[in-house]
Design a protein around this motif. Structure first.
Motif, PDB file in Angstrom:
ATOM      1  N   PRO A  53      -0.417   3.662  13.637  1.00 32.44           N
ATOM      2  CA  PRO A  53       0.141   4.499  12.570  1.00 32.44           C
ATOM      3  C   PRO A  53      -0.196   3.907  11.193  1.00 32.44           C
ATOM      4  O   PRO A  53      -0.004   2.712  10.962  1.00 32.44           O
ATOM      5  CB  PRO A  53       1.648   4.477  12.853  1.00 32.44           C
ATOM      6  CG  PRO A  53       1.764   4.146  14.311  1.00 32.44           C
ATOM      7  CD  PRO A  53       0.621   3.227  14.600  1.00 32.44           C
ATOM      8  N   LEU A  54      -0.668   4.767  10.300  1.00 28.68           N
ATOM      9  CA  LEU A  54      -1.172   4.281   9.018  1.00 28.68           C
ATOM     10  C   LEU A  54      -0.068   3.578   8.216  1.00 28.68           C
ATOM     11  O   LEU A  54      -0.315   2.548   7.581  1.00 28.68           O
ATOM     12  CB  LEU A  54      -1.749   5.448   8.219  1.00 28.68           C
ATOM     13  CG  LEU A  54      -2.389   5.070   6.873  1.00 28.68           C
ATOM     14  CD1 LEU A  54      -3.547   4.109   7.086  1.00 28.68           C
ATOM     15  CD2 LEU A  54      -2.847   6.333   6.146  1.00 28.68           C
ATOM     16  N   ARG A  55       1.154   4.142   8.242  1.00 29.00           N
ATOM     17  CA  ARG A  55       2.217   3.555   7.426  1.00 29.00           C
ATOM     18  C   ARG A  55       2.558   2.138   7.890  1.00 29.00           C
ATOM     19  O   ARG A  55       2.814   1.245   7.079  1.00 29.00           O
ATOM     20  CB  ARG A  55       3.457   4.445   7.432  1.00 29.00           C
ATOM     21  CG  ARG A  55       4.118   4.632   8.765  1.00 29.00           C
ATOM     22  CD  ARG A  55       5.364   5.525   8.639  1.00 29.00           C
ATOM     23  NE  ARG A  55       6.068   5.673   9.911  1.00 29.00           N
ATOM     24  CZ  ARG A  55       5.740   6.494  10.854  1.00 29.00           C
ATOM     25  NH1 ARG A  55       4.677   7.320  10.691  1.00 29.00           N
ATOM     26  NH2 ARG A  55       6.428   6.562  11.980  1.00 29.00           N
ATOM     27  N   TRP A  56       2.560   1.942   9.241  1.00 32.01           N
ATOM     28  CA  TRP A  56       2.843   0.602   9.746  1.00 32.01           C
ATOM     29  C   TRP A  56       1.682  -0.346   9.474  1.00 32.01           C
ATOM     30  O   TRP A  56       1.901  -1.536   9.199  1.00 32.01           O
ATOM     31  CB  TRP A  56       3.128   0.647  11.245  1.00 32.01           C
ATOM     32  CG  TRP A  56       4.377   1.390  11.590  1.00 32.01           C
ATOM     33  CD1 TRP A  56       4.477   2.542  12.314  1.00 32.01           C
ATOM     34  CD2 TRP A  56       5.707   1.042  11.210  1.00 32.01           C
ATOM     35  NE1 TRP A  56       5.772   2.951  12.425  1.00 32.01           N
ATOM     36  CE2 TRP A  56       6.574   2.042  11.754  1.00 32.01           C
ATOM     37  CE3 TRP A  56       6.264   0.014  10.467  1.00 32.01           C
ATOM     38  CZ2 TRP A  56       7.939   2.021  11.571  1.00 32.01           C
ATOM     39  CZ3 TRP A  56       7.640  -0.017  10.284  1.00 32.01           C
ATOM     40  CH2 TRP A  56       8.463   0.975  10.830  1.00 32.01           C
ATOM     41  N   LEU A  57       0.490   0.154   9.534  1.00 32.47           N
ATOM     42  CA  LEU A  57      -0.679  -0.684   9.265  1.00 32.47           C
ATOM     43  C   LEU A  57      -0.698  -1.116   7.792  1.00 32.47           C
ATOM     44  O   LEU A  57      -0.966  -2.290   7.483  1.00 32.47           O
ATOM     45  CB  LEU A  57      -1.950   0.089   9.620  1.00 32.47           C
ATOM     46  CG  LEU A  57      -3.255  -0.729   9.602  1.00 32.47           C
ATOM     47  CD1 LEU A  57      -3.169  -1.912  10.560  1.00 32.47           C
ATOM     48  CD2 LEU A  57      -4.433   0.164   9.982  1.00 32.47           C
ATOM     49  N   VAL A  58      -0.392  -0.162   6.893  1.00 30.25           N
ATOM     50  CA  VAL A  58      -0.356  -0.508   5.468  1.00 30.25           C
ATOM     51  C   VAL A  58       0.773  -1.496   5.197  1.00 30.25           C
ATOM     52  O   VAL A  58       0.610  -2.448   4.408  1.00 30.25           O
ATOM     53  CB  VAL A  58      -0.197   0.764   4.624  1.00 30.25           C
ATOM     54  CG1 VAL A  58       0.081   0.415   3.166  1.00 30.25           C
ATOM     55  CG2 VAL A  58      -1.443   1.649   4.728  1.00 30.25           C
ATOM     56  N   ALA A  59       1.937  -1.286   5.842  1.00 29.17           N
ATOM     57  CA  ALA A  59       3.055  -2.213   5.647  1.00 29.17           C
ATOM     58  C   ALA A  59       2.668  -3.629   6.086  1.00 29.17           C
ATOM     59  O   ALA A  59       3.004  -4.624   5.428  1.00 29.17           O
ATOM     60  CB  ALA A  59       4.276  -1.732   6.425  1.00 29.17           C
ATOM     61  N   TRP A  60       1.943  -3.690   7.224  1.00 29.32           N
ATOM     62  CA  TRP A  60       1.519  -5.031   7.695  1.00 29.32           C
ATOM     63  C   TRP A  60       0.538  -5.671   6.709  1.00 29.32           C
ATOM     64  O   TRP A  60       0.631  -6.867   6.419  1.00 29.32           O
ATOM     65  CB  TRP A  60       0.857  -4.904   9.070  1.00 29.32           C
ATOM     66  CG  TRP A  60       0.383  -6.243   9.555  1.00 29.32           C
ATOM     67  CD1 TRP A  60       1.097  -7.166  10.241  1.00 29.32           C
ATOM     68  CD2 TRP A  60      -0.907  -6.816   9.338  1.00 29.32           C
ATOM     69  NE1 TRP A  60       0.348  -8.280  10.475  1.00 29.32           N
ATOM     70  CE2 TRP A  60      -0.909  -8.099   9.929  1.00 29.32           C
ATOM     71  CE3 TRP A  60      -2.073  -6.365   8.727  1.00 29.32           C
ATOM     72  CZ2 TRP A  60      -2.017  -8.939   9.915  1.00 29.32           C
ATOM     73  CZ3 TRP A  60      -3.180  -7.200   8.690  1.00 29.32           C
ATOM     74  CH2 TRP A  60      -3.156  -8.472   9.293  1.00 29.32           C
ATOM     75  N   VAL A  61      -0.405  -4.879   6.188  1.00 27.07           N
ATOM     76  CA  VAL A  61      -1.377  -5.412   5.213  1.00 27.07           C
ATOM     77  C   VAL A  61      -0.653  -5.948   3.986  1.00 27.07           C
ATOM     78  O   VAL A  61      -0.974  -7.042   3.480  1.00 27.07           O
ATOM     79  CB  VAL A  61      -2.398  -4.325   4.829  1.00 27.07           C
ATOM     80  CG1 VAL A  61      -3.233  -4.780   3.632  1.00 27.07           C
ATOM     81  CG2 VAL A  61      -3.302  -4.000   6.005  1.00 27.07           C
ATOM     82  N   LEU A  62       0.337  -5.216   3.496  1.00 26.82           N
ATOM     83  CA  LEU A  62       1.087  -5.679   2.321  1.00 26.82           C
ATOM     84  C   LEU A  62       1.851  -6.969   2.634  1.00 26.82           C
ATOM     85  O   LEU A  62       1.893  -7.897   1.817  1.00 26.82           O
ATOM     86  CB  LEU A  62       2.051  -4.582   1.856  1.00 26.82           C
ATOM     87  CG  LEU A  62       1.389  -3.306   1.297  1.00 26.82           C
ATOM     88  CD1 LEU A  62       2.449  -2.261   0.964  1.00 26.82           C
ATOM     89  CD2 LEU A  62       0.548  -3.635   0.073  1.00 26.82           C
ATOM     90  N   ALA A  63       2.476  -7.008   3.815  1.00 23.00           N
ATOM     91  CA  ALA A  63       3.227  -8.211   4.198  1.00 23.00           C
ATOM     92  C   ALA A  63       2.293  -9.410   4.343  1.00 23.00           C
ATOM     93  O   ALA A  63       2.594 -10.530   3.895  1.00 23.00           O
ATOM     94  CB  ALA A  63       3.985  -7.964   5.503  1.00 23.00           C
ATOM     95  N   ALA A  64       1.123  -9.205   4.995  1.00 24.73           N
ATOM     96  CA  ALA A  64       0.163 -10.295   5.172  1.00 24.73           C
ATOM     97  C   ALA A  64      -0.372 -10.775   3.830  1.00 24.73           C
ATOM     98  O   ALA A  64      -0.528 -11.992   3.596  1.00 24.73           O
ATOM     99  CB  ALA A  64      -0.982  -9.835   6.071  1.00 24.73           C
ATOM    100  N   THR A  65      -0.624  -9.838   2.901  1.00 25.82           N
ATOM    101  CA  THR A  65      -1.117 -10.216   1.576  1.00 25.82           C
ATOM    102  C   THR A  65      -0.065 -11.000   0.808  1.00 25.82           C
ATOM    103  O   THR A  65      -0.370 -12.004   0.143  1.00 25.82           O
ATOM    104  CB  THR A  65      -1.523  -8.970   0.791  1.00 25.82           C
ATOM    105  OG1 THR A  65      -2.500  -8.228   1.536  1.00 25.82           O
ATOM    106  CG2 THR A  65      -2.090  -9.338  -0.565  1.00 25.82           C
ATOM    107  N   ALA A  66       1.197 -10.561   0.896  1.00 19.27           N
ATOM    108  CA  ALA A  66       2.274 -11.273   0.188  1.00 19.27           C
ATOM    109  C   ALA A  66       2.460 -12.681   0.741  1.00 19.27           C
ATOM    110  O   ALA A  66       2.619 -13.654  -0.024  1.00 19.27           O
ATOM    111  CB  ALA A  66       3.572 -10.478   0.306  1.00 19.27           C
TER     112      ALA A  66
END
Length: 474
Positions: A53-66
């Motif tokens: 799911p795109l929303r979960w994938l984007v959330a993970w990318v943001l968390a990993a970047t932070a």
């Protein structure tokens, strides 16, 4: 960050220094896994873009970047600022921000819900490779700090295993043995990485311990070499000064002998001068013998009760005529008291102090005081001499020191007060000096009871104390 470990500070213990070096090594090598993690984030996003799911994938990318940004800040701050501080400050900073490491591991463990058993096998294989690569890189780069490595591995593996077990137990319990084998392989992989990290950590720790001990050995050898060089320098000054000082009275004796041989009728005039020159040579040899015994540690102590009133009478009889010959008044005030010390060494100290005071004083007088101060016997020598300039009080207690422009120094050897300070140190009698230019000088010796064993140890260490003696300025 530099890869060269700094030399251990004198006040830093081995354990603390080694821990700080291990932390510095961890912070330095973590840059590799940090860059790898940042590079893998867009790759994982691209692999799972069509599977999760795109929303979960984007959330993970943001968390990993932070998480990567926070850990990057920690690494940068340590490399630019903290690494230059003390070992204790480095360890305190690291312990405060250690949480950033398992935080990164947790983010990567949360990739499991994005691909496990949902994405095509090819994409799952790529994702497993990335997670396994992160774990292996962490084992290599974080092994310097074992606790941090274990936190990282445990967080990564437990978060991944938790999702697999939940998937097996609740989501697809009858899917087949595939999930069980994955869970088992994950546990084995986890155990292998922990053991590999432990062994690598032991090697790194031993290397830093060896560095510390080598640095300590080099520092010790440097100190010993410097001490030997100082000893040679002192001996050279010793010989040069002794040769210079002894040349004048010996030359005078030679002249007087020639004079007496050619004009024997002048014996009454020449004989006193020969006696004075002989006394000067004897005084020099007495001082040199005292110094030789002190610097070889061959001082024989006979500690016992000393009658200070009797000592004062002996000193007055010995030094009174010398003071009178110089037009000075020697006064002695002695209270009935007993000191616990070596009578011969104490007499030598007091005699040198009196001789020094009489030699320096051109007019006025000298006072020898032996009294009780707060129940402790105190020996004081007061004079009305020229005084000692500020900043030079400590210098007069060094060997072969003669203060320029002070009357009485031209015929001395610069050993009297040096020997006094050495003997006082051996006996454990604190020595203090107070002086005012143009008014005079006070030298005080506190006759604290001498411990025979401690005094013998201090005497045996005389050779290692060639360059200076501890004394206390009043």
């Amino acid at each position: 960050m530099s890869s060269v470990a700094s030399a251990p500070a004198a006040a830093t213990g081995e354990s603390e220094w080694v821990e700080s070096r291990l932390v510095a090594s961890l912070m330095r090598t973590t840059y590799t896994s940090q860059l790898m993690g940042i590079a893998v984030i867009p790759i994982l996003f691209g692999v799972l873009a069509d599977d999760a799911p795109l929303r979960w994938l984007v959330a993970w990318v943001l968390a990993a970047t932070a998480a990567a940004a926070v850990r990057g800040w920690v690494l940068h701050r340590f490399a630019t600022t903290v690494v230059h501080e003390t070992a204790a400050a480095q360890l305190a900073f690291f312990r405060r921000w250690r949480i950033s490491f398992p935080a990164v591991a947790l983010v990567w463990g949360l990739t499991m819900p994005l691909f496990f058993d949902d994405a095509p096998l090819g994409d799952q294989f790529v994702c497993w490779l990335m997670v396994a690569g992160m774990a292996m890189f962490a084992t290599i780069t974080m092994a310097a700090e074992l606790t941090t490595l274990r936190l990282f591995l445990d967080t990564l593996m437990l978060s991944s295993l938790a999702h697999i077990l939940w998937h097996i137990g609740f989501e697809r319990p009858l899917h087949g043995p595939y999930q069980y084998w994955v869970a088992l392989l994950l546990v084995l992989f986890w155990a292998v990485l922990r053991e590999a990290g432990r062994r690598l950590h032991v090697t790194l720790r031993r290397n830093f311990e060896l560095q510390y001990r080598n640095a300590q050995l080099i520092e010790s050898l440097t100190r010993q070499t410097q001490a030997a060089l100082d000893a040679v320098a002192i001996k050279n000054r010793f010989l040069a000064s002794a040769a210079h000082d002894i040349r004048q009275p010996v030359h005078a004796l030679s002249l007087y002998a020639d004079w007496l041989g050619s004009e024997p009728e002048l014996v009454r005039e020449i004989a006193p001068r020969i006696v004075e020159s002989t006394k000067a040579v004897n005084a020099l040899f007495d001082s040199l013998f005292d110094l030789a015994r002190l610097e070889s540690g061959q001082v024989h102590l006979r500690v016992g009760p000393v009658d200070l009133a009797q000592l004062a009478r002996e000193l007055e009889l010995q030094h009174g005529p010398l003071a009178a010959a110089r037009g000075l008044r020697l006064r002695v005030h002695a209270a009935p008291a007993i000191a616990h010390s070596d009578v011969m060494m104490l007499r030598r100290i007091a005699g040198n102090l009196l001789s020094n005071a009489i030699k320096y004083t051109a007019r006025g007088g000298v006072l020898l005081s032996l009294r009780l101060r707060r129940g402790v016997p105190v020996l004081e020598v007061w004079d009305t001499g020229p005084g000692i300039p500020p900043g030079q009080e400590q210098e007069v207690f060094r060997e072969f020191v003669k203060l320029p422009g002070h009357g009485g120094t031209e015929d001395g050897f610069g050993l009297g007060l040096y020997i006094v300070s050495r003997l006082a140190h051996v006996l454990g009698h604190p020595l203090t000096l107070r002086s005012r230019v143009g008014r005079g000088t006070l030298v005080r010796l506190v006759l604290e009871p001498t411990d025979a064993e401690a005094a013998a140890r201090r005497a045996a260490l005389a050779v290692s104390q060639l360059t200076s003696m501890p004394w206390v300025r009043a």
